[in-house]
Design a protein around this motif. Structure first.
Motif, PDB file in Angstrom:
ATOM      1  N   LEU A 109       0.343  -0.959  -0.184  1.00 35.23           N
ATOM      2  CA  LEU A 109      -0.304  -0.229   0.318  1.00 35.23           C
ATOM      3  C   LEU A 109       1.188   1.174  -0.259  1.00 35.23           C
ATOM      4  O   LEU A 109       0.936   1.946  -0.348  1.00 35.23           O
ATOM      5  CB  LEU A 109      -1.071   0.035   1.144  1.00 35.23           C
ATOM      6  N   THR A 118      -6.550   3.263   3.515  1.00 34.09           N
ATOM      7  CA  THR A 118      -7.509   2.616   2.757  1.00 34.09           C
ATOM      8  C   THR A 118      -7.742   2.818   3.823  1.00 34.09           C
ATOM      9  O   THR A 118      -7.948   3.573   4.715  1.00 34.09           O
ATOM     10  CB  THR A 118      -6.924   1.527   2.940  1.00 34.09           C
ATOM     11  N   ALA A 122     -11.648  -1.987   4.781  1.00 35.36           N
ATOM     12  CA  ALA A 122     -11.509  -3.402   3.717  1.00 35.36           C
ATOM     13  C   ALA A 122     -10.033  -3.911   3.745  1.00 35.36           C
ATOM     14  O   ALA A 122      -9.920  -4.707   3.448  1.00 35.36           O
ATOM     15  CB  ALA A 122     -11.176  -1.255   2.911  1.00 35.36           C
ATOM     16  N   VAL A 214      -8.935   3.856  -0.827  1.00 36.82           N
ATOM     17  CA  VAL A 214      -9.423   2.499  -1.976  1.00 36.82           C
ATOM     18  C   VAL A 214     -10.173   2.333  -0.236  1.00 36.82           C
ATOM     19  O   VAL A 214     -10.348   1.342   0.876  1.00 36.82           O
ATOM     20  CB  VAL A 214      -8.103   1.635  -2.063  1.00 36.82           C
ATOM     21  N   ALA A 215     -11.577   2.334   0.016  1.00 39.01           N
ATOM     22  CA  ALA A 215     -12.366   1.651   1.205  1.00 39.01           C
ATOM     23  C   ALA A 215     -12.380   0.130   0.129  1.00 39.01           C
ATOM     24  O   ALA A 215     -13.907  -0.313   0.528  1.00 39.01           O
ATOM     25  CB  ALA A 215     -13.700   3.187   1.180  1.00 39.01           C
ATOM     26  N   LEU A 220      -8.639  -3.366  -3.247  1.00 35.54           N
ATOM     27  CA  LEU A 220      -7.906  -3.360  -2.347  1.00 35.54           C
ATOM     28  C   LEU A 220      -7.237  -4.364  -3.054  1.00 35.54           C
ATOM     29  O   LEU A 220      -5.349  -4.432  -2.809  1.00 35.54           O
ATOM     30  CB  LEU A 220      -7.930  -3.007  -1.083  1.00 35.54           C
TER      31      LEU A 220
END
Length: 225
Positions: A109, A118, A122, A214-215, A220
């Motif tokens: 990430l 995020t 998630a 990025v939910a 993800l």
């Protein structure tokens, strides 16, 4: 006879021997004492290493047994452990595996360009952990994940559709960096240029825009896989 007994007791006292113990072998030479202690310490370490190896082998067999469908009670009986201990071994292995998965996910990430954030939920779903709380606990106790990286994992309740992003609190007592690093989450995100300052109904706030978070667990997963 009484005199003989008294004489014997006095002799033991003079020699430093305790009643009911065997006479000490060897001399009281300091060099010999230190040498013997060193030998015993080395032997003790060898035994501890052997015991640790046996425990690791036992735990591995227990985990393999559980994976193959054996019950914890059956494994406990053969290993001469309690069922609770067998379950604790399984839980510890699961926690260790979860920490590794979280660490790997966070490394990918952080490496992503452009920088993104995020949410706990998630990330939990993407790495196969049962709850967002479990991810939060893993991040807080995971030495493989720098706190500044953990700052990128946000709470879903911070999302504010009206303002178009996740509002980052200026103070968050329950979250902190590690060691001498005293930066807040907001300061960490500012350093990565992940937040923008806007004016909301109650004044100026800092938020991470929705397009930088990025939910969705599936999206993800594609990033961290």
């Amino acid at each position: 006879m009484a005199a003989a007994t008294t004489s014997s007791t006095s002799a033991r006292a003079a020699s430093g021997q305790l009643p009911g113990t065997a006479p000490r072998a060897g001399s009281d030479d300091p060099a010999e004492v230190l040498s013997h202690l060193n030998t015993l310490a080395a032997r003790q370490q060898q035994l501890q290493d052997q015991l640790s190896t046996l425990r690791d082998e036992r735990d591995d067999l227990i985990l393999r047994g559980l994976a193959s469908g054996l019950s914890s009670s059956e494994l406990a009986e053969k290993a001469q452990l309690t069922g609770a201990r067998v379950r604790a071994i399984a839980d510890a292995a699961a926690d260790s595996s979860a920490r590794e998965r979280v660490a790997e996910a966070m490394a990918k990430l952080v490496a992503h360009e452009p920088p993104i954030c995020t949410t706990y939920g998630a990330l939990a779903e993407a790495v196969g952990i049962g709850s967002a709380k479990g991810v939060a606990s893993s991040l807080a106790t995971n030495p493989a994940v720098p706190a500044r990286a953990g700052a990128r994992v946000l709470l879903l309740r911070w999302a504010n559709p009206a303002l178009g992003g996740y509002i980052i609190p200026s103070e968050e007592p329950s979250w902190q960096t590690q060691g001498d690093d005293t930066a807040s989450r907001l300061e960490c995100l500012q350093a990565e240029q992940l937040v923008v300052q806007i004016t909301g109904p109650s004044g100026s706030v800092w938020l991470v825009p929705f397009d930088r978070v990025v939910a969705d667990a599936e999206t993800l997963s594609s990033i961290i896989s």
